[in-house]
Design a protein around this motif. Structure first.
Motif, PDB file in Angstrom:
ATOM      1  N   GLY A 247       0.791  -1.227   0.000  1.00 44.23           N
ATOM      2  CA  GLY A 247       0.000   0.000   0.000  1.00 44.23           C
ATOM      3  C   GLY A 247       0.820   1.272   0.000  1.00 44.23           C
ATOM      4  N   GLY A 248       1.918   1.284   0.746  1.00 41.32           N
ATOM      5  CA  GLY A 248       2.768   2.462   0.787  1.00 41.32           C
ATOM      6  C   GLY A 248       4.142   2.108   1.317  1.00 41.32           C
ATOM      7  N   TYR A 249       5.174   2.765   0.804  1.00 42.89           N
ATOM      8  CA  TYR A 249       6.532   2.468   1.256  1.00 42.89           C
ATOM      9  C   TYR A 249       7.425   3.683   1.040  1.00 42.89           C
ATOM     10  N   GLN A 250       8.483   3.707   1.818  1.00 44.24           N
ATOM     11  CA  GLN A 250       9.523   4.722   1.669  1.00 44.24           C
ATOM     12  C   GLN A 250      10.858   3.999   1.648  1.00 44.24           C
ATOM     13  N   TYR A 251      11.678   4.324   0.662  1.00 47.40           N
ATOM     14  CA  TYR A 251      12.976   3.655   0.599  1.00 47.40           C
ATOM     15  C   TYR A 251      14.028   4.609   0.046  1.00 47.40           C
ATOM     16  N   TYR A 252      15.265   4.135   0.021  1.00 49.57           N
ATOM     17  CA  TYR A 252      16.409   5.006  -0.239  1.00 49.57           C
ATOM     18  C   TYR A 252      17.284   4.396  -1.340  1.00 49.57           C
TER      19      TYR A 252
ATOM     20  N   ARG B 179      18.860   8.705  -3.364  1.00 51.27           N
ATOM     21  CA  ARG B 179      17.524   9.272  -3.370  1.00 51.27           C
ATOM     22  C   ARG B 179      16.740   8.861  -2.123  1.00 51.27           C
ATOM     23  N   GLU B 180      15.712   9.624  -1.884  1.00 57.80           N
ATOM     24  CA  GLU B 180      14.686   9.257  -0.904  1.00 57.80           C
ATOM     25  C   GLU B 180      13.367   9.250  -1.649  1.00 57.80           C
ATOM     26  N   VAL B 181      12.671   8.132  -1.617  1.00 51.81           N
ATOM     27  CA  VAL B 181      11.451   7.957  -2.407  1.00 51.81           C
ATOM     28  C   VAL B 181      10.307   7.530  -1.502  1.00 51.81           C
ATOM     29  N   LYS B 182       9.152   8.151  -1.719  1.00 50.03           N
ATOM     30  CA  LYS B 182       7.927   7.755  -1.026  1.00 50.03           C
ATOM     31  C   LYS B 182       6.859   7.500  -2.085  1.00 50.03           C
ATOM     32  N   ALA B 183       6.208   6.352  -2.002  1.00 47.00           N
ATOM     33  CA  ALA B 183       5.155   5.994  -2.951  1.00 47.00           C
ATOM     34  C   ALA B 183       3.973   5.401  -2.189  1.00 47.00           C
ATOM     35  N   ILE B 184       2.775   5.851  -2.537  1.00 50.44           N
ATOM     36  CA  ILE B 184       1.556   5.410  -1.860  1.00 50.44           C
ATOM     37  C   ILE B 184       0.506   5.065  -2.903  1.00 50.44           C
TER      38      ILE B 184
ATOM     39  N   ASN C  19      -9.843   9.001  -9.912  1.00 53.58           N
ATOM     40  CA  ASN C  19      -8.996   8.503 -10.993  1.00 53.58           C
ATOM     41  C   ASN C  19      -7.511   8.561 -10.648  1.00 53.58           C
ATOM     42  N   ARG C  20      -7.156   8.160  -9.440  1.00 55.00           N
ATOM     43  CA  ARG C  20      -5.757   8.119  -9.025  1.00 55.00           C
ATOM     44  C   ARG C  20      -5.358   6.688  -8.693  1.00 55.00           C
ATOM     45  N   LEU C  21      -4.231   6.265  -9.250  1.00 53.35           N
ATOM     46  CA  LEU C  21      -3.693   4.943  -8.966  1.00 53.35           C
ATOM     47  C   LEU C  21      -2.668   5.016  -7.844  1.00 53.35           C
ATOM     48  N   TYR C  22      -1.697   5.926  -7.973  1.00 53.39           N
ATOM     49  CA  TYR C  22      -0.709   6.092  -6.912  1.00 53.39           C
ATOM     50  C   TYR C  22      -0.145   7.502  -6.932  1.00 53.39           C
ATOM     51  N   TYR C  23       0.559   7.827  -5.828  1.00 57.26           N
ATOM     52  CA  TYR C  23       1.276   9.094  -5.694  1.00 57.26           C
ATOM     53  C   TYR C  23       2.744   8.763  -5.432  1.00 57.26           C
ATOM     54  N   TYR C  24       3.631   9.541  -6.055  1.00 53.69           N
ATOM     55  CA  TYR C  24       5.075   9.273  -5.963  1.00 53.69           C
ATOM     56  C   TYR C  24       5.804  10.582  -5.728  1.00 53.69           C
ATOM     57  N   LEU C  25       6.772  10.545  -4.815  1.00 55.81           N
ATOM     58  CA  LEU C  25       7.622  11.703  -4.566  1.00 55.81           C
ATOM     59  C   LEU C  25       9.057  11.216  -4.391  1.00 55.81           C
ATOM     60  N   GLY C  26       9.939  11.662  -5.269  1.00 55.27           N
ATOM     61  CA  GLY C  26      11.342  11.266  -5.201  1.00 55.27           C
ATOM     62  C   GLY C  26      12.251  12.472  -5.095  1.00 55.27           C
ATOM     63  N   LYS C  27      13.265  12.381  -4.232  1.00 54.85           N
ATOM     64  CA  LYS C  27      14.192  13.492  -4.000  1.00 54.85           C
ATOM     65  C   LYS C  27      15.625  12.989  -4.051  1.00 54.85           C
ATOM     66  N   VAL C  28      16.468  13.645  -4.830  1.00 57.23           N
ATOM     67  CA  VAL C  28      17.894  13.313  -4.887  1.00 57.23           C
ATOM     68  C   VAL C  28      18.573  13.944  -3.670  1.00 57.23           C
ATOM     69  N   THR C  29      19.315  13.138  -2.907  1.00 59.97           N
ATOM     70  CA  THR C  29      19.953  13.635  -1.685  1.00 59.97           C
ATOM     71  C   THR C  29      21.464  13.802  -1.815  1.00 59.97           C
ATOM     72  N   SER C  30      22.098  13.137  -2.772  1.00 61.57           N
ATOM     73  CA  SER C  30      23.530  13.323  -3.021  1.00 61.57           C
ATOM     74  C   SER C  30      23.869  12.695  -4.366  1.00 61.57           C
TER      75      SER C  30
ATOM     76  N   TYR D 222      26.407   0.430 -18.369  1.00 54.70           N
ATOM     77  CA  TYR D 222      25.145   0.023 -17.758  1.00 54.70           C
ATOM     78  C   TYR D 222      24.809   0.934 -16.591  1.00 54.70           C
ATOM     79  N   ALA D 223      23.544   0.862 -16.189  1.00 54.10           N
ATOM     80  CA  ALA D 223      23.072   1.621 -15.033  1.00 54.10           C
ATOM     81  C   ALA D 223      22.314   0.676 -14.126  1.00 54.10           C
ATOM     82  N   VAL D 224      22.586   0.784 -12.835  1.00 53.90           N
ATOM     83  CA  VAL D 224      21.873  -0.018 -11.844  1.00 53.90           C
ATOM     84  C   VAL D 224      21.147   0.934 -10.909  1.00 53.90           C
ATOM     85  N   TYR D 225      19.920   0.560 -10.543  1.00 55.05           N
ATOM     86  CA  TYR D 225      19.078   1.433  -9.723  1.00 55.05           C
ATOM     87  C   TYR D 225      18.400   0.621  -8.626  1.00 55.05           C
ATOM     88  N   GLY D 226      18.358   1.189  -7.426  1.00 59.52           N
ATOM     89  CA  GLY D 226      17.590   0.584  -6.346  1.00 59.52           C
ATOM     90  C   GLY D 226      18.419  -0.026  -5.237  1.00 59.52           C
ATOM     91  N   LEU D 227      19.706  -0.213  -5.428  1.00 57.11           N
ATOM     92  CA  LEU D 227      20.531  -0.823  -4.390  1.00 57.11           C
ATOM     93  C   LEU D 227      20.445  -0.023  -3.093  1.00 57.11           C
TER      94      LEU D 227
END
Length: 449
Positions: free
Chosen positions: A179-184, A201-206, A217-228, A416-421
Motif C-alpha cells: 500500500g505504501g513504502y519509503q525507501y532510499y 535518493r529518498e522515495v515515497k510511494a503510496i 482517478n488516481r492509482l498512486y502518488y510518488y515523490l522522489g528526491k535526490v539527496t547526493s 550500464y546503469a543499476v538502480y535501487g541498491l
C-alpha cells in the motif's frame, strides 16, 4: 451518408469496448479456479514436467531465523549450491531457456555467467489481498483503448487469468507492495572501466487506495528526491498517476533547486531520459515499465519456462559495499541467483506514427508475483540494443516480492546503469500512510526550501 458512417463507427466502438470488457472480466467458473488448480494470484499451482519448477505450496510467509529489519534479509537458501552455471561455452545447451538479452551478454562478455540454483516459488501475499483479487476479478476491465482500468478498487492482480498483453502489464503495475513504502534507492551509471558515482535518493510511494482521501482517478502518488551528490542534490519529482489514462494523462511536477521553482513536467513520461542516468534510463523503464501503454501494440505470446533472477537475497546482503557489487561491463555475477520459473512473455511493438527510442520491447513477467523480471529492448533498426534485469526476493516480513534493484545493460555502448541498491543505505519502511497534502505541488515547494 456521413451520419450513417458516424453511427456505424460509434456502434463499432461500443461493440469493441463490450468485447474487451467481456474478455477481461472473469466468470464464476474462472474465479473458482483461484486457489484450486491456480494459485490465489492466477499462476499454475502445479510444477512442470521435469521437476525443475516445483509446485506452489503457499510461498514464503515467515521470516527466517535471525531476521532483523535493520540488518537486512536473511537468506533462507544460503546453504544451497548451484545446479549448474551457464556461460559462453555452454550457451547453446541452455539457449531455449535464455532471453535474447542474456544470450547476447554471454556472447559479448566472456566473464559473464549465470549460476542456476534450485527453484523456490516463494511469492506470497496477505490473505486479505487474495480476497480482494477474487472480489474484483468479475468486475474490473480494461478501459477503452486499453490505457487504464474500469471498475478497479485496489486489487493487486486485476487480471489473474489474463487474455491480453496489456492485462499482464496492469498486473505488474498494481502488484502488491503493502500500500505504501519509503525507501532510499541508489543509482549508479557504470562506465566501461567500471567507474561509478552513487546517486542517492529518498522515495515515497503510496497507492491511492491506501489513502483516506485520494482524488478521483488516481492509482498512486510518488515523490522522489535526490539527496547526493551535492552537484544534483535537491532535485525532486512528484507524480500523480491516473487509473485511466484515456481520461487524464499523468500529472508530474519537478523542483529545480537552482531556480527554486516548481514546474509542471509533462516530459516525465515515455522515453524522456532521466537526468541522472546519462541517457541509459528513460522514465518508462522505471520499475521495468510504467506509465501509459498507448504508444505500443501489445501481444501476449504465452508462457515459457525460463531462467530468471529470483530470490536474490545474496545481492541484498547489507554487509556488501557497492564496490563489491559493481564491476566493469556487468554486475558481480557471483552475487546473482537464477532459477527456472514460468513467465508470461509480452511483446510491445511501436504503433505506426508513434515515436519512441525503443521500437520493440519484450517483457518476461513472473507468473507468481506478476513482477517484470526481464526485458529486451530493440532500436529502430530491429537490433537488440539494451536489456533490463530486475532482482526480486520475497520480503517475508511484509509479504511482498518488490524488487531490490534493477539494471539496464547497453550492449552497444558497453555501459550500464543499476538502480535501487540499498546495501549502504537506510532500510526501507513498508505499510506507511500519508495524506494527500504530502503529495501536493506546494509540499514539493516547501520541501525544496
Amino acid at each position: 451518408m456521413k451520419t450513417t458512417m458516424l453511427r456505424a463507427a460509434t456502434l463499432g466502438s461500443i461493440l469493441s469496448l463490450i468485447s474487451t470488457m467481456a474478455m477481461a472480466r472473469l466468470d464464476a467458473n474462472e474465479v473458482n479456479r483461484l486457489g484450486q488448480d491456480l494459485t490465489p494470484t492466477g499462476a499454475e499451482k502445479a510444477g512442470n514436467a521435469d521437476g525443475s519448477i516445483p509446485a506452489w505450496t503457499g510461498g514464503l510467509i515467515q521470516a527466517s531465523s535471525g531476521f532483523s529489519p535493520g540488518q537486512g534479509y536473511v537468506d533462507p537458501f544460503a546453504n544451497e549450491q548451484p545446479l549448474y552455471t551457464v556461460n559462453a561455452g555452454n550457451l547453446k545447451q541452455y539457449a531455449a531457456h535464455l532471453t535474447p538479452g542474456y544470450q547476447a551478454m554471454l556472447a559479448k562478455y566472456p566473464d559473464f555467467s549465470m549460476a542456476v540454483y534450485p527453484s523456490h516459488r516463494t511469492a506470497a501475499l496477505p490473505q486479505e489481498a487474495y480476497a480482494q483479487i477474487r472480489k474484483e476479478a468479475t468486475s474490473v476491465s480494461l478501459a477503452d483503448g486499453s490505457n487504464g482500468l474500469v471498475g478497479y478498487e485496489k486489487s493487486s492482480v486485476p487480471f489473474p487469468i489474463p487474455k491480453t498483453g496489456v492485462e499482464v502489464l496492469f498486473n505488474h503495475f498494481v502488484r502488491y507492495r503493502t500500500g505504501g513504502y519509503q525507501y532510499y534507492p541508489t543509482e549508479m551509471v557504470v562506465q566501461r572501466n567500471g567507474d561509478f558515482t552513487p546517486i542517492r535518493r529518498e522515495v515515497k510511494a503510496i497507492m491511492a487506495s491506501s489513502m483516506g482521501n485520494p482524488e478521483p482517478n488516481r492509482l498512486y502518488y510518488y515523490l522522489g528526491k535526490v539527496t547526493s551528490p551535492e552537484s544534483v542534490a535537491g532535485g525532486q519529482t512528484l507524480i500523480h498517476e491516473p487509473i485511466d489514462q484515456t481520461l487524464e494523462a499523468r500529472l508530474a511536477w519537478t523542483y529545480n533547486p537552482g531556480q527554486r521553482r516548481v514546474l509542471r513536467a509533462p516530459e516525465a513520461a515515455y522515453d524522456s531520459p532521466l537526468g541522472t542516468s546519462d541517457g541509459l534510463r528513460t522514465y518508462d523503464t522505471i520499475d521495468m515499465y510504467n506509465g501509459a501503454t498507448n504508444k505500443y501494440e501489445w501481444k501476449l505470446l504465452g508462457k515459457k519456462e525460463m531462467l530468471v533472477p529470483y530470490n536474490t537475497y545474496k545481492l541484498a546482503n547489507r554487509s556488501l559495499k557497492y564496490k563489491d557489487i559493481i564491476q566493469a561491463n556487468h554486475l558481480n555475477q557471483d552475487l546473482l541467483r537464477y532459477e527456472m520459473h514460468r513467465v508470461w512473455v509480452v511483446e510491445a511493438t511501436l504503433k505506426p506514427g508513434e515515436r519512441h527510442i525503443y521500437a520493440k520491447r519484450v517483457f518476461y513477467v513472473d507468473e507468481d508475483s506478476w513482477s517484470i523480471l526481464g526485458a529486451d529492448l530493440y532500436d529502430g533498426r530491429g537490433e537488440l540494443w539494451r536489456l533490463q534485469e530486475a532482482h526480486s526476493l520475497q520480503r517475508y516480513d511484509v509479504l511482498s516480492a518488490m524488487h531490490i534493484s534493477e539494471v539496464v545493460y547497453d550492449l552497444q555502448a558497453r555501459r550500464y546503469a543499476v538502480y535501487g541498491l540499498e546495501n549502504e543505505e537506510r532500510s526501507a519502511q513498508f505499510g506507511i500512510t500519508a495524506k494527500l497534502t504530502d503529495f501536493s505541488p506546494s509540499a514539493l515547494r516547501r520541501s525544496g526550501r
